[in-house]
Structure formats: structure tokens, C-alpha cells
Motif scaffolding. Structure first.
Motif, PDB file in Angstrom:
ATOM      1  N   GLN A 149      -9.476  -0.275   6.403  1.00 31.86           N
ATOM      2  CA  GLN A 149      -8.137  -0.113   5.845  1.00 31.86           C
ATOM      3  C   GLN A 149      -7.193  -1.177   6.390  1.00 31.86           C
ATOM      4  N   ASN A 150      -7.325  -1.500   7.675  1.00 33.49           N
ATOM      5  CA  ASN A 150      -6.498  -2.556   8.260  1.00 33.49           C
ATOM      6  C   ASN A 150      -6.734  -3.892   7.560  1.00 33.49           C
ATOM      7  N   GLU A 151      -8.000  -4.193   7.289  1.00 33.17           N
ATOM      8  CA  GLU A 151      -8.323  -5.464   6.638  1.00 33.17           C
ATOM      9  C   GLU A 151      -7.793  -5.503   5.214  1.00 33.17           C
ATOM     10  N   ILE A 152      -7.893  -4.390   4.496  1.00 33.60           N
ATOM     11  CA  ILE A 152      -7.342  -4.322   3.134  1.00 33.60           C
ATOM     12  C   ILE A 152      -5.835  -4.540   3.168  1.00 33.60           C
ATOM     13  N   THR A 153      -5.182  -3.941   4.150  1.00 25.57           N
ATOM     14  CA  THR A 153      -3.735  -4.103   4.284  1.00 25.57           C
ATOM     15  C   THR A 153      -3.380  -5.557   4.551  1.00 25.57           C
ATOM     16  N   ARG A 154      -4.158  -6.207   5.405  1.00 23.64           N
ATOM     17  CA  ARG A 154      -3.897  -7.623   5.717  1.00 23.64           C
ATOM     18  C   ARG A 154      -4.043  -8.502   4.466  1.00 23.64           C
ATOM     19  N   MET A 187      -7.355   1.742  -1.901  1.00 28.17           N
ATOM     20  CA  MET A 187      -6.222   2.469  -1.341  1.00 28.17           C
ATOM     21  C   MET A 187      -5.688   3.488  -2.359  1.00 28.17           C
ATOM     22  N   ASP A 188      -5.243   4.633  -1.866  1.00 36.49           N
ATOM     23  CA  ASP A 188      -4.647   5.635  -2.740  1.00 36.49           C
ATOM     24  C   ASP A 188      -3.287   5.183  -3.256  1.00 36.49           C
ATOM     25  N   SER A 189      -2.505   4.565  -2.375  1.00 38.25           N
ATOM     26  CA  SER A 189      -1.204   4.033  -2.783  1.00 38.25           C
ATOM     27  C   SER A 189      -0.796   2.930  -1.815  1.00 38.25           C
ATOM     28  N   VAL A 190       0.084   2.077  -2.302  1.00 45.30           N
ATOM     29  CA  VAL A 190       0.612   0.969  -1.499  1.00 45.30           C
ATOM     30  C   VAL A 190       2.112   0.913  -1.705  1.00 45.30           C
ATOM     31  N   GLU A 191       2.846   0.948  -0.618  1.00 47.69           N
ATOM     32  CA  GLU A 191       4.309   0.847  -0.673  1.00 47.69           C
ATOM     33  C   GLU A 191       4.727  -0.465  -0.033  1.00 47.69           C
ATOM     34  N   LEU A 192       5.635  -1.162  -0.693  1.00 47.75           N
ATOM     35  CA  LEU A 192       6.038  -2.486  -0.227  1.00 47.75           C
ATOM     36  C   LEU A 192       7.552  -2.592  -0.219  1.00 47.75           C
ATOM     37  N   SER A 193       8.109  -3.014   0.912  1.00 47.12           N
ATOM     38  CA  SER A 193       9.540  -3.252   1.044  1.00 47.12           C
ATOM     39  C   SER A 193       9.768  -4.741   1.232  1.00 47.12           C
ATOM     40  N   ILE A 194      10.614  -5.319   0.376  1.00 55.87           N
ATOM     41  CA  ILE A 194      10.839  -6.762   0.390  1.00 55.87           C
ATOM     42  C   ILE A 194      12.277  -7.045   0.806  1.00 55.87           C
ATOM     43  N   MET A 235       4.670  -3.556   4.507  1.00 57.06           N
ATOM     44  CA  MET A 235       3.723  -2.891   3.603  1.00 57.06           C
ATOM     45  C   MET A 235       3.073  -1.708   4.310  1.00 57.06           C
ATOM     46  N   THR A 236       2.942  -0.609   3.571  1.00 55.12           N
ATOM     47  CA  THR A 236       2.241   0.574   4.055  1.00 55.12           C
ATOM     48  C   THR A 236       1.163   0.954   3.053  1.00 55.12           C
ATOM     49  N   THR A 237      -0.068   1.064   3.528  1.00 49.75           N
ATOM     50  CA  THR A 237      -1.162   1.526   2.675  1.00 49.75           C
ATOM     51  C   THR A 237      -1.528   2.955   3.077  1.00 49.75           C
ATOM     52  N   LEU A 238      -1.876   3.760   2.080  1.00 51.40           N
ATOM     53  CA  LEU A 238      -2.213   5.162   2.307  1.00 51.40           C
ATOM     54  C   LEU A 238      -3.609   5.446   1.766  1.00 51.40           C
ATOM     55  N   PHE A 239      -4.466   6.024   2.622  1.00 51.63           N
ATOM     56  CA  PHE A 239      -5.805   6.428   2.198  1.00 51.63           C
ATOM     57  C   PHE A 239      -6.125   7.785   2.809  1.00 51.63           C
ATOM     58  N   GLU A 240      -6.240   8.801   1.943  1.00 54.87           N
ATOM     59  CA  GLU A 240      -6.562  10.169   2.361  1.00 54.87           C
ATOM     60  C   GLU A 240      -5.646  10.638   3.496  1.00 54.87           C
ATOM     61  N   GLY A 241      -4.358  10.383   3.331  1.00 53.06           N
ATOM     62  CA  GLY A 241      -3.370  10.844   4.301  1.00 53.06           C
ATOM     63  C   GLY A 241      -3.184   9.948   5.513  1.00 53.06           C
ATOM     64  N   ARG A 242      -3.969   8.898   5.636  1.00 57.56           N
ATOM     65  CA  ARG A 242      -3.859   7.987   6.784  1.00 57.56           C
ATOM     66  C   ARG A 242      -3.072   6.746   6.372  1.00 57.56           C
ATOM     67  N   VAL A 287      -1.313   2.956   7.233  1.00 57.82           N
ATOM     68  CA  VAL A 287      -1.324   1.725   8.019  1.00 57.82           C
ATOM     69  C   VAL A 287      -0.143   0.883   7.563  1.00 57.82           C
ATOM     70  N   THR A 288       0.691   0.482   8.490  1.00 54.91           N
ATOM     71  CA  THR A 288       1.896  -0.288   8.171  1.00 54.91           C
ATOM     72  C   THR A 288       1.855  -1.630   8.894  1.00 54.91           C
ATOM     73  N   THR A 289       2.243  -2.663   8.191  1.00 59.00           N
ATOM     74  CA  THR A 289       2.287  -3.995   8.791  1.00 59.00           C
ATOM     75  C   THR A 289       3.517  -4.736   8.287  1.00 59.00           C
ATOM     76  N   THR A 290       3.983  -5.679   9.086  1.00 60.77           N
ATOM     77  CA  THR A 290       5.152  -6.486   8.747  1.00 60.77           C
ATOM     78  C   THR A 290       4.779  -7.962   8.797  1.00 60.77           C
ATOM     79  N   ARG A 291       5.273  -8.715   7.839  1.00 65.30           N
ATOM     80  CA  ARG A 291       5.041 -10.157   7.815  1.00 65.30           C
ATOM     81  C   ARG A 291       6.365 -10.881   7.616  1.00 65.30           C
ATOM     82  N   ARG A 292       6.588 -11.901   8.413  1.00 67.36           N
ATOM     83  CA  ARG A 292       7.778 -12.714   8.264  1.00 67.36           C
ATOM     84  C   ARG A 292       7.549 -13.736   7.154  1.00 67.36           C
ATOM     85  N   LEU A 293       8.574 -13.994   6.384  1.00 65.61           N
ATOM     86  CA  LEU A 293       8.472 -14.929   5.273  1.00 65.61           C
ATOM     87  C   LEU A 293       8.875 -16.330   5.724  1.00 65.61           C
ATOM     88  N   ARG A 294       7.996 -17.278   5.457  1.00 70.44           N
ATOM     89  CA  ARG A 294       8.299 -18.690   5.698  1.00 70.44           C
ATOM     90  C   ARG A 294       8.222 -19.404   4.359  1.00 70.44           C
TER      91      ARG A 294
END
Length: 254
Positions: free
Chosen positions: A6-11, A43-50, A57-64, A66-73
Motif C-alpha cells: 500500500q505504501n508503494e502504491i501511494t508513492r 485501493m478502495d479510495s484515494v483522497e488528494l488535497s492540492i 494524499m491518503t489511500t484507503l484499503f479495507e479501513g487502513r 496511508v498518508t503522504t505529503t509531497r512538496r511541489l517543485r
């Protein structure tokens, strides 16, 4: 699916969204590609804040979650990159690319650009054509082509040396306008004011303005306002360069 997968999919999904935004895609398309990439790999769902300079980005799979943040260049505008990322997304959805292959493709992406001298050869006659439409004489059109070509060479040289885009715009506008003003001083043309107006049309930030309006219309106000502000500053920088050239030569709008 384990946490590592799931972490790799999120990345992968956030990298696709990050590059889309960095290369000039509108926010609604960025959000769509990020969500589709995540769902393509289970993934069951993907939420993205820009925001203007970051993605969350937050990915959801069976209630679990994973959230990650990326800086924009920002890298500038390149629709080739945007199209390539969309192609990777479509191929992932169709099962042509697995997770590892999609990740490799995203990492290997390099922007395709025109030869710099081909761009110069196109820009000069384009601005000259506008000068002709505006009513410039033949000499005015030739001076416009020369000024626009010189200005584009300056713009490309400053960009290759990673100068701030606002400084780039001001210097380019100054050089291009100065060439046309000199043409007016030595009386090569009777329409130097038209040549001065046409030679800097290459600096009009049309794409950022369009994206800014599109973002705000679709509810992405923070990114839209940021892009609008950037485009406005670019326009002001060009105006400063034009004004300095006019003051230096002592010629206003004749």
C-alpha cells in the motif's frame, strides 16, 4: 495487501499527481490522475488535497489509511510530460503495466523539448505576423522578428542558468523592446510603437492565466489564485522591462 504494498502504491500515485501539477496540468486533472492511479492498483479510495506548493494524499484499503505529503517543485509547462503520465495511468488501469513497471516509467520520464533554435526561428516570424496584423510597415515587421528572436535567445539563456522567472521576463522584455526602440531612433521604421508591442507577445502568460481561471471555476481556489498571482507578476515584470527600455531610449508610445 500488506502495508508495504500500500505504501508503494501511494508513492506511485502521489508521484504521478506531483509531476502532473509541476508540469502545468490543471488541478482537477491532477486530482483525477492521482485517484485513478491509486484505484488502478487496488485501493478502495484515494483522497488528494492540492495546495499551491504541496500535495497531500491518503489511500484507503479495507479501513487502513496511508498518508503522504509531497512538496511541489515547478518545472514549467510541458504538455508532453502531462500526456505521458496520463498514458501511464491508462495503461495501469488496463493492466498493461503492473505497479513496478508504472513506478519505473514514472521515474524514467524526461521532458521532450523543441530544439532551441527551432523555437527562435518560429517565434520571430510569429511576432512579425502580429506586427503586420496591427498595421506595421515592412521594416517594422522585420525589426519585430529580429527583436523577438533576440529576446527568445535571452529568455532561453536565462532559463538554462536557472534565473528567477520574473527576472527572466523583465530582462527579455527590456532587450526585445530596446531593439525595436533603436529601430525607431535610427528611423528604420515608421511604426516602432507597433513593433515594440508585438515583439513582447511571446511573454504573455496565457497558459497560466487559463489554468488559473479553470482551477477557480472548478473550486480549486488556492491553486487558482496562486497561479493567477504568478501570471500577474510575470506580466508586471515584462511591463517593467518594457518601461525601462522606453525610458533609456527616451521614446514613449509614439
Amino acid at each position: 495487501m500488506d502495508v508495504q504494498t500500500q505504501n508503494e502504491i501511494t508513492r506511485v500515485a502521489v508521484r504521478a499527481a506531483q509531476q502532473m501539477l509541476a508540469w502545468g496540468a490543471e488541478s482537477d486533472l491532477v486530482e483525477d490522475i492521482g485517484q485513478r492511479m491509486g484505484r488502478a492498483f487496488g485501493m478502495d479510495s484515494v483522497e488528494l488535497s492540492i495546495s499551491a506548493n504541496a500535495l497531500v494524499m491518503t489511500t484507503l484499503f479495507e479501513g487502513r489509511c496511508v498518508t503522504t505529503t509531497r512538496r511541489l517543485r515547478e518545472h514549467g509547462l510541458n504538455m508532453h510530460m502531462v500526456c505521458e503520465i496520463q498514458r501511464i495511468c491508462v495503461q495501469s488501469e488496463k493492466g498493461i503495466l503492473d505497479l513496478a513497471a508504472a513506478s519505473r516509467r514514472l521515474k524514467r520520464l524526461t521532458p521532450w523539448t523543441w530544439n532551441r533554435w527551432a523555437v527562435v526561428a518560429i517565434i520571430g516570424p510569429s511576432c512579425a505576423a502580429f506586427a503586420h496584423f496591427f498595421g506595421a510597415d515592412l521594416a517594422g515587421c522585420l525589426i519585430t522578428a529580429l527583436a523577438a528572436s533576440v529576446g527568445m535567445v535571452v529568455r532561453q539563456s536565462l532559463a538554462r542558468r536557472h534565473f528567477n522567472v520574473l527576472i527572466n521576463w523583465a530582462v527579455t522584455a527590456f532587450i526585445a523592446t530596446l531593439v525595436t526602440r533603436i529601430g525607431g531612433l535610427v528611423e528604420w521604421t515608421q511604426t516602432p510603437e507597433i513593433a515594440s508591442a508585438a515583439c513582447v507577445l511571446m511573454l504573455v502568460p496565457g497558459f497560466p492565466m487559463i489554468n488559473a481561471v479553470a482551477d477557480m471555476v472548478k473550486g480549486h481556489y488556492n491553486v487558482g489564485i496562486a497561479r493567477w498571482g504568478q501570471a500577474t507578476l510575470m506580466t508586471i515584470s515584462a511591463a517593467i522591462g518594457i518601461t525601462l527600455a522606453m525610458q533609456l531610449t527616451g521614446l514613449g508610445w509614439l
